[in-house]
Design an enzyme around this catalytic site. Structure first.
Site, PDB file in Angstrom:
ATOM      1  N   SER A 191       6.460   1.380   3.437  1.00  0.00           N
ATOM      2  CA  SER A 191       5.770   0.254   4.057  1.00  0.00           C
ATOM      3  C   SER A 191       6.439  -0.055   5.384  1.00  0.00           C
ATOM      4  O   SER A 191       7.363   0.638   5.797  1.00  0.00           O
ATOM      5  CB  SER A 191       5.822  -0.960   3.144  1.00  0.00           C
ATOM      6  OG  SER A 191       7.162  -1.370   2.997  1.00  0.00           O
ATOM      7  N   LYS A 192       5.964  -1.114   6.004  1.00  0.00           N
ATOM      8  CA  LYS A 192       6.463  -1.439   7.354  1.00  0.00           C
ATOM      9  C   LYS A 192       7.980  -1.510   7.436  1.00  0.00           C
ATOM     10  O   LYS A 192       8.577  -1.135   8.423  1.00  0.00           O
ATOM     11  CB  LYS A 192       5.901  -2.774   7.846  1.00  0.00           C
ATOM     12  CG  LYS A 192       4.426  -2.954   7.658  1.00  0.00           C
ATOM     13  CD  LYS A 192       4.116  -3.738   6.402  1.00  0.00           C
ATOM     14  CE  LYS A 192       3.227  -2.931   5.475  1.00  0.00           C
ATOM     15  NZ  LYS A 192       3.285  -3.277   4.059  1.00  0.00           N
ATOM     16  N   ARG A 193       8.573  -2.037   6.371  1.00  0.00           N
ATOM     17  CA  ARG A 193      10.024  -2.219   6.470  1.00  0.00           C
ATOM     18  C   ARG A 193      10.808  -0.917   6.413  1.00  0.00           C
ATOM     19  O   ARG A 193      12.024  -0.920   6.499  1.00  0.00           O
ATOM     20  CB  ARG A 193      10.502  -3.189   5.389  1.00  0.00           C
ATOM     21  CG  ARG A 193      10.349  -2.676   4.002  1.00  0.00           C
ATOM     22  CD  ARG A 193      10.542  -3.792   2.974  1.00  0.00           C
ATOM     23  NE  ARG A 193       9.764  -3.537   1.785  1.00  0.00           N
ATOM     24  CZ  ARG A 193      10.080  -2.633   0.869  1.00  0.00           C
ATOM     25  NH1 ARG A 193      11.151  -1.918   1.008  1.00  0.00           N
ATOM     26  NH2 ARG A 193       9.316  -2.435  -0.171  1.00  0.00           N
ATOM     27  N   HIS A 194      10.128   0.217   6.267  1.00  0.00           N
ATOM     28  CA  HIS A 194      10.837   1.490   6.278  1.00  0.00           C
ATOM     29  C   HIS A 194      10.880   2.105   7.673  1.00  0.00           C
ATOM     30  O   HIS A 194      11.078   3.296   7.834  1.00  0.00           O
ATOM     31  CB  HIS A 194      10.168   2.483   5.325  1.00  0.00           C
ATOM     32  CG  HIS A 194      10.340   2.113   3.894  1.00  0.00           C
ATOM     33  ND1 HIS A 194       9.362   1.464   3.181  1.00  0.00           N
ATOM     34  CD2 HIS A 194      11.379   2.263   3.051  1.00  0.00           C
ATOM     35  CE1 HIS A 194       9.800   1.238   1.952  1.00  0.00           C
ATOM     36  NE2 HIS A 194      11.012   1.697   1.847  1.00  0.00           N
ATOM     37  N   GLY A 195      10.655   1.271   8.681  1.00  0.00           N
ATOM     38  CA  GLY A 195      10.698   1.810  10.032  1.00  0.00           C
ATOM     39  C   GLY A 195       9.373   2.427  10.402  1.00  0.00           C
ATOM     40  O   GLY A 195       8.335   1.900  10.042  1.00  0.00           O
TER      41      GLY A 195
END
Length: 466
Positions: free
Chosen positions: A238-242
């Site tokens: 998701s977004k928080r994985h860069g």
RNA sequence: GGUCCCAUCGUCUAGCGGUUAGGACACUGGCCUCUCACGCCAGUAACAGGGGUUCGAAUCCCCUUGGGAUCACCA
């Protein structure tokens, strides 16, 4: 002998992410491998979240990956009549019914169920009422209460679900739009999709869809639920994985060939082979070599594979990929022959195109900026004479090729009784401003006589001025 | 929590009853060398645990553990 028909059906609610790209790739590869048809379908039945920009973002990403489709793009929002026809049929046949329960009532139902420890789901209030169509009513599927539904998945195998786990899910919302499970089945049926390849996060939807196929009296397609792509923390990307947007990888300087190679190998394998061209992927891809376990997206390995692809490519083929990076660095890219030469010297030392553009800086600057340390260490008075002679001899060359240039160096080493290392580093700094670069003869050849002579002159002035 | 899926080096994976458990990335050493790379050679590193089945299990079955997914008028 029916021919294979696959589809990629993204919802336009954001950019195309890594997992979606791999699903698209597998569907595309399978269609190409079997000589079948690949269809693109945009699942935009969620009015609130679907956007035009997202549709464009998906096109951009597929175009970069060079994944083309044979039919479509079809938009579900334009096929409402079709879904309504199917709804009418299902209701008429008793497979579906109108329901007037409000969202609040449904929520209360769930609360009650949770309180008693039962499964939170629709309790069937309207199931047997035989309600007529009315404003704001939803249509629910009359799900069987007994028995089991089985998925024969080509990658996961035999999966059994008890039908009492399923509830009477909504087919058409109160606003008239079909829900995902329903629209997907109607489309897959009407588009005659033979093979459904998608992420295994869809497994829980599959029994509902199978029930729909059965209610519609249609044969089941082949299901292939491929394992998901996880982030470094082992959870869904998701977004928080860069960087999870496909085009972000393009902008980072990845080659589309490398990216699809990497994506293909994440979940699929072919013996010990790691490097595949697009053509090889098409030739060798098959569903029975897809693994069952989820894989972690490893950017380091992606970069290494990209380096391999950069190295294996022909300089001429890399030109168009490198140009945008050169241009964003402000360099003139008119002379493609020159860029080709530049690329040839940088292929073994760049992991990405962005890196290559950075390393190519000295080829394009008109006034070489010296790295302070390097200039101090190598542009010293003791090399003034050799450098001067080098400049003169190079200026005098009539054929300016690598062989002739090397000859000049050989002579120079002899007359001054020095090793190549002693002269190469000063020359390197003079030509590139730094102590790191491709081979000295190569860069002289590529830079060309005029630039080399001018840069040597500048270096001589610099030394004299110390 | 219910349901479902998954389980070989740190990571991607090969293996489909008998292998010194192989390859790749990363890492460490060495060679090559005009710098940096590339390349080459070598090395560290895995079958989650426990029961079965079998002459023989990484491979088949069961349990445990761990991880993931999913439980909408989202897709």
């Amino acid at each position: 002998m029916s021919t294979v028909r696959t589809r990629f059906a993204p919802s336009p609610t954001g950019y195309l992410h890594v997992g979606g790209a791999r699903t698209a790739l597998f569907n595309w590869l399978y269609a190409r491998h079997t000589g079948g048809t690949f269809i693109l379908r945009i699942e935009d039945t969620d009015q609130a979240r679907s956007t035009e920009q997202s549709v464009q973002a998906i096109f951009d990403a597929l175009k970069w990956l060079d994944i083309d489709w044979d039919e479509g793009p079809f938009y579900q929002s334009e096929r409402l009549n079709l879904y309504n026809d199917y709804i009418d049929r299902l209701v008429a046949q008793g497979h579906a019914y109108y329901c007037t329960c409000t969202p609040d009532e449904i929520e209360a139902m769930r609360e009650r169920a949770r309180a008693t420890g039962a499964k939170p789901r629709y309790d069937g209030t309207c199931r047997e009422k035989g309600l007529p169509l009315s404003e704001g009513a939803v249509v629910r599927f009359k799900s069987p209460v007994m028995g089991t539904t089985v998925i024969e998945d080509v990658v996961k195998g035999h999966i059994v679900f008890a039908n009492d786990e399923l509830d009477d899910f909504v087919l058409r919302r109160s606003d008239g739009m079909p829900t995902y499970n329903f629209a997907a089945v109607v489309d897959d049926v009407s588009m005659e999709i033979t093979t459904i390849i998608r992420g295994d996060d869809h497994i829980m939807n599959t029994p509902k869809q199978i029930l729909l196929y059965q209610a519609l009296g249609r044969p089941l397609p082949v299901f292939a639920h491929v394992p998901m792509v996880l982030g470094n923390d082992r959870t869904r990307m998701s977004k928080r994985h860069g960087a999870t947007s496909v085009t972000a990888y393009r902008d980072m300087g990845l080659l589309p060939e490398a990216f699809i190679n990497f994506l293909a190998r994440l979940g699929w394998s072919y013996g010990d082979q790691e490097f595949f061209t697009r053509q090889e992927l098409i030739e060798k891809f098959s569903l029975d070599r897809v693994g069952k376990s989820a894989g972690i997206f490893d950017a380091v390995k992606l970069n290494a594979l990209n380096a391999d692809h950069i190295q294996a490519a022909r300089p001429a083929d890399l030109v168009r990929h490198l140009k945008p990076f050169l241009e964003s660095d402000g360099w003139n890219t008119q002379d493609e022959a020159y860029i080709k030469g530049v690329i040839a010297t940088l292929q073994t030392r760049s992991k990405t195109l962005k890196e290559m553009a950075m390393q190519a800086r000295f080829y394009f600057e008109t006034d070489v900026a010296y790295d302070e340390q390097a200039a101090k260490k190598f542009l010293k008075p003791n090399v003034l004479e050799p450098l001067k002679q080098l400049k003169e001899q190079l200026a005098a060359l009539t054929t300016f090729d690598e062989k002739a240039i090397e000859q000049v160096f050989v002579q120079l080493m002899e007359t001054f009784q020095i090793k190549l290392g002693k002269i190469a580093q000063p020359v390197r700094v003079a030509l590139t401003g730094t102590s790191v670069s491709p081979g000295i003869f190569e860069i002289i050849t590529v830079l060309g006589q005029a630039r080399v002579v001018a840069r040597l002159e500048k270096a001589l002035d610099y030394i004299a001025g110390r």
